[in-house]
Design a protein around this motif. Structure first.
Motif, PDB file in Angstrom:
ATOM      1  N   CYS A   1       0.833  -1.210   0.000  1.00 40.90           N
ATOM      2  CA  CYS A   1       0.000   0.000   0.000  1.00 40.90           C
ATOM      3  C   CYS A   1       0.867   1.259   0.000  1.00 40.90           C
ATOM      4  O   CYS A   1       0.518   2.246  -0.660  1.00 40.90           O
ATOM      5  CB  CYS A   1      -0.945   0.002   1.201  1.00 40.90           C
ATOM      6  SG  CYS A   1      -2.248  -1.242   1.079  1.00 40.90           S
ATOM      7  N   ALA A   2       1.987   1.231   0.704  1.00 41.65           N
ATOM      8  CA  ALA A   2       2.874   2.394   0.748  1.00 41.65           C
ATOM      9  C   ALA A   2       3.517   2.657  -0.613  1.00 41.65           C
ATOM     10  O   ALA A   2       3.649   3.811  -1.028  1.00 41.65           O
ATOM     11  CB  ALA A   2       3.951   2.210   1.815  1.00 41.65           C
ATOM     12  N   VAL A   3       3.901   1.604  -1.308  1.00 42.27           N
ATOM     13  CA  VAL A   3       4.468   1.768  -2.650  1.00 42.27           C
ATOM     14  C   VAL A   3       3.406   2.353  -3.588  1.00 42.27           C
ATOM     15  O   VAL A   3       3.719   3.140  -4.474  1.00 42.27           O
ATOM     16  CB  VAL A   3       5.014   0.419  -3.191  1.00 42.27           C
ATOM     17  CG1 VAL A   3       5.291   0.493  -4.684  1.00 42.27           C
ATOM     18  CG2 VAL A   3       6.277   0.021  -2.428  1.00 42.27           C
ATOM     19  N   ASN A   4       2.161   1.993  -3.357  1.00 45.07           N
ATOM     20  CA  ASN A   4       1.053   2.453  -4.198  1.00 45.07           C
ATOM     21  C   ASN A   4       0.220   3.525  -3.493  1.00 45.07           C
ATOM     22  O   ASN A   4      -1.002   3.579  -3.643  1.00 45.07           O
ATOM     23  CB  ASN A   4       0.189   1.257  -4.604  1.00 45.07           C
ATOM     24  CG  ASN A   4       0.931   0.322  -5.507  1.00 45.07           C
ATOM     25  OD1 ASN A   4       1.153   0.613  -6.675  1.00 45.07           O
ATOM     26  ND2 ASN A   4       1.373  -0.819  -4.974  1.00 45.07           N
ATOM     27  N   THR A   5       0.876   4.392  -2.730  1.00 45.47           N
ATOM     28  CA  THR A   5       0.204   5.462  -1.997  1.00 45.47           C
ATOM     29  C   THR A   5      -0.644   6.300  -2.943  1.00 45.47           C
ATOM     30  O   THR A   5      -0.239   6.591  -4.050  1.00 45.47           O
ATOM     31  CB  THR A   5       1.242   6.353  -1.271  1.00 45.47           C
ATOM     32  OG1 THR A   5       1.894   5.567  -0.290  1.00 45.47           O
ATOM     33  CG2 THR A   5       0.586   7.524  -0.583  1.00 45.47           C
ATOM     34  N   GLY A   6      -1.815   6.666  -2.461  1.00 52.47           N
ATOM     35  CA  GLY A   6      -2.714   7.486  -3.267  1.00 52.47           C
ATOM     36  C   GLY A   6      -3.661   6.673  -4.124  1.00 52.47           C
ATOM     37  O   GLY A   6      -4.524   7.222  -4.798  1.00 52.47           O
ATOM     38  N   ARG A   7      -3.498   5.353  -4.110  1.00 53.34           N
ATOM     39  CA  ARG A   7      -4.367   4.475  -4.888  1.00 53.34           C
ATOM     40  C   ARG A   7      -5.105   3.543  -3.942  1.00 53.34           C
ATOM     41  O   ARG A   7      -4.585   3.158  -2.904  1.00 53.34           O
ATOM     42  CB  ARG A   7      -3.545   3.624  -5.839  1.00 53.34           C
ATOM     43  CG  ARG A   7      -2.770   4.430  -6.863  1.00 53.34           C
ATOM     44  CD  ARG A   7      -1.965   3.536  -7.717  1.00 53.34           C
ATOM     45  NE  ARG A   7      -2.789   3.108  -8.845  1.00 53.34           N
ATOM     46  CZ  ARG A   7      -2.299   2.674  -9.990  1.00 53.34           C
ATOM     47  NH1 ARG A   7      -1.008   2.579 -10.147  1.00 53.34           N
ATOM     48  NH2 ARG A   7      -3.081   2.332 -10.971  1.00 53.34           N
TER      49      ARG A   7
ATOM     50  N   LEU B   1      11.019   1.888   5.163  1.00 60.83           N
ATOM     51  CA  LEU B   1      11.123   0.587   4.499  1.00 60.83           C
ATOM     52  C   LEU B   1      10.909   0.684   2.988  1.00 60.83           C
ATOM     53  O   LEU B   1      11.400  -0.158   2.242  1.00 60.83           O
ATOM     54  CB  LEU B   1      10.117  -0.401   5.095  1.00 60.83           C
ATOM     55  CG  LEU B   1      10.249  -0.686   6.586  1.00 60.83           C
ATOM     56  CD1 LEU B   1       9.145  -1.637   7.026  1.00 60.83           C
ATOM     57  CD2 LEU B   1      11.618  -1.241   6.932  1.00 60.83           C
ATOM     58  N   VAL B   2      10.154   1.689   2.561  1.00 55.81           N
ATOM     59  CA  VAL B   2       9.791   1.756   1.146  1.00 55.81           C
ATOM     60  C   VAL B   2      10.424   2.911   0.380  1.00 55.81           C
ATOM     61  O   VAL B   2      10.672   2.789  -0.823  1.00 55.81           O
ATOM     62  CB  VAL B   2       8.252   1.791   0.954  1.00 55.81           C
ATOM     63  CG1 VAL B   2       7.612   0.546   1.529  1.00 55.81           C
ATOM     64  CG2 VAL B   2       7.638   3.040   1.552  1.00 55.81           C
ATOM     65  N   ASP B   3      10.693   4.026   1.034  1.00 59.71           N
ATOM     66  CA  ASP B   3      11.194   5.207   0.338  1.00 59.71           C
ATOM     67  C   ASP B   3      12.575   4.937  -0.264  1.00 59.71           C
ATOM     68  O   ASP B   3      13.515   4.578   0.433  1.00 59.71           O
ATOM     69  CB  ASP B   3      11.266   6.399   1.293  1.00 59.71           C
ATOM     70  CG  ASP B   3      11.593   7.695   0.570  1.00 59.71           C
ATOM     71  OD1 ASP B   3      11.060   7.902  -0.526  1.00 59.71           O
ATOM     72  OD2 ASP B   3      12.391   8.495   1.110  1.00 59.71           O
ATOM     73  N   GLY B   4      12.673   5.074  -1.571  1.00 62.66           N
ATOM     74  CA  GLY B   4      13.943   4.858  -2.259  1.00 62.66           C
ATOM     75  C   GLY B   4      14.314   3.397  -2.447  1.00 62.66           C
ATOM     76  O   GLY B   4      15.390   3.089  -2.945  1.00 62.66           O
ATOM     77  N   ASN B   5      13.439   2.475  -2.071  1.00 59.27           N
ATOM     78  CA  ASN B   5      13.701   1.049  -2.221  1.00 59.27           C
ATOM     79  C   ASN B   5      13.215   0.635  -3.620  1.00 59.27           C
ATOM     80  O   ASN B   5      12.104   0.150  -3.796  1.00 59.27           O
ATOM     81  CB  ASN B   5      12.978   0.260  -1.121  1.00 59.27           C
ATOM     82  CG  ASN B   5      13.324  -1.205  -1.110  1.00 59.27           C
ATOM     83  OD1 ASN B   5      13.790  -1.750  -2.109  1.00 59.27           O
ATOM     84  ND2 ASN B   5      13.087  -1.857   0.008  1.00 59.27           N
ATOM     85  N   THR B   6      14.060   0.847  -4.614  1.00 57.51           N
ATOM     86  CA  THR B   6      13.654   0.615  -5.999  1.00 57.51           C
ATOM     87  C   THR B   6      13.308  -0.844  -6.284  1.00 57.51           C
ATOM     88  O   THR B   6      12.426  -1.113  -7.099  1.00 57.51           O
ATOM     89  CB  THR B   6      14.742   1.100  -6.979  1.00 57.51           C
ATOM     90  OG1 THR B   6      15.976   0.458  -6.657  1.00 57.51           O
ATOM     91  CG2 THR B   6      14.912   2.603  -6.903  1.00 57.51           C
ATOM     92  N   GLY B   7      13.980  -1.760  -5.604  1.00 55.41           N
ATOM     93  CA  GLY B   7      13.653  -3.175  -5.798  1.00 55.41           C
ATOM     94  C   GLY B   7      12.237  -3.479  -5.347  1.00 55.41           C
ATOM     95  O   GLY B   7      11.476  -4.159  -6.053  1.00 55.41           O
ATOM     96  N   LEU B   8      11.856  -2.959  -4.194  1.00 58.35           N
ATOM     97  CA  LEU B   8      10.505  -3.159  -3.664  1.00 58.35           C
ATOM     98  C   LEU B   8       9.488  -2.433  -4.552  1.00 58.35           C
ATOM     99  O   LEU B   8       8.427  -2.981  -4.843  1.00 58.35           O
ATOM    100  CB  LEU B   8      10.419  -2.651  -2.218  1.00 58.35           C
ATOM    101  CG  LEU B   8       9.105  -2.924  -1.507  1.00 58.35           C
ATOM    102  CD1 LEU B   8       8.954  -4.423  -1.247  1.00 58.35           C
ATOM    103  CD2 LEU B   8       9.041  -2.144  -0.207  1.00 58.35           C
ATOM    104  N   GLU B   9       9.836  -1.235  -4.972  1.00 55.13           N
ATOM    105  CA  GLU B   9       8.931  -0.482  -5.846  1.00 55.13           C
ATOM    106  C   GLU B   9       8.671  -1.247  -7.139  1.00 55.13           C
ATOM    107  O   GLU B   9       7.544  -1.278  -7.629  1.00 55.13           O
ATOM    108  CB  GLU B   9       9.510   0.902  -6.154  1.00 55.13           C
ATOM    109  CG  GLU B   9       9.491   1.827  -4.950  1.00 55.13           C
ATOM    110  CD  GLU B   9      10.274   3.115  -5.171  1.00 55.13           C
ATOM    111  OE1 GLU B   9      10.816   3.333  -6.287  1.00 55.13           O
ATOM    112  OE2 GLU B   9      10.350   3.902  -4.216  1.00 55.13           O
TER     113      GLU B   9
END
Length: 154
Positions: free
Chosen positions: A17-23, A130-138
């Motif tokens: 959900c954090a990677v897809n914030t706003g959705r 955990l998610v900010d700047g984590n391009t692999g997770l993104e």
């Protein structure tokens, strides 16, 4: 020490959900990306909603989203929601403790300090870290990528 599957999946849901914030994302999309059963996720999503971490919307166009910014979701708080009901050792449960040395045991004191230190460390971490700047997770959790993968499996 081992985390429960519920705690592990709860963190995956929140990171998705954090990677897809706003959705608003659907449970089936989260299940696909997190390699989890949609039914099992339903229970976890419900707990996350009651814990104030997620907003849930029913019906057509419904789904889930973070109820607050990732920077305001504390990892220690999430872990406590899912792990607090499980005593770390028998002696931590007044109702189930049958250990004869409990009244004089110093190990329980050491374990309590260790658990306090464990949670203190987690309390210093936000979901955003955990998610900010984590391009692999993104890349793994990007909704467009997940939708492409689910179409390939269909």
């Amino acid at each position: 020490m081992r985390l429960t599957v519920k705690t592990n999946l709860a963190m995956r849901v929140l990171m998705f959900c954090a990677v897809n914030t706003g959705r608003t994302v659907r449970k089936c999309e989260v299940a696909e990306a997190c390699n989890a059963s949609a039914n099992h996720l339903g229970v976890i999503i419900n707990q996350l909603g009651h814990g104030g971490f997620l907003e849930t919307t029913r019906g057509r166009g419904g789904g889930i989203r973070l109820s607050r910014p990732p920077s305001q979701i504390n990892v220690g708080e999430v872990f406590r929601v899912f792990e607090a009901g499980l005593p770390f050792a028998e002696c931590f449960s007044a109702a189930e403790n049958t250990c004869p040395i409990a009244p004089t045991c110093r190990l329980k004191i050491a374990l309590k300090r260790a658990l306090d230190a464990f949670y203190a460390e987690l309390d210093m971490i936000s979901l955003n870290e955990l998610v900010d700047g984590n391009t692999g997770l993104e890349h793994l959790f990007d909704l467009e990528q997940v939708l492409r993968m689910s179409c390939e499996h269909a």
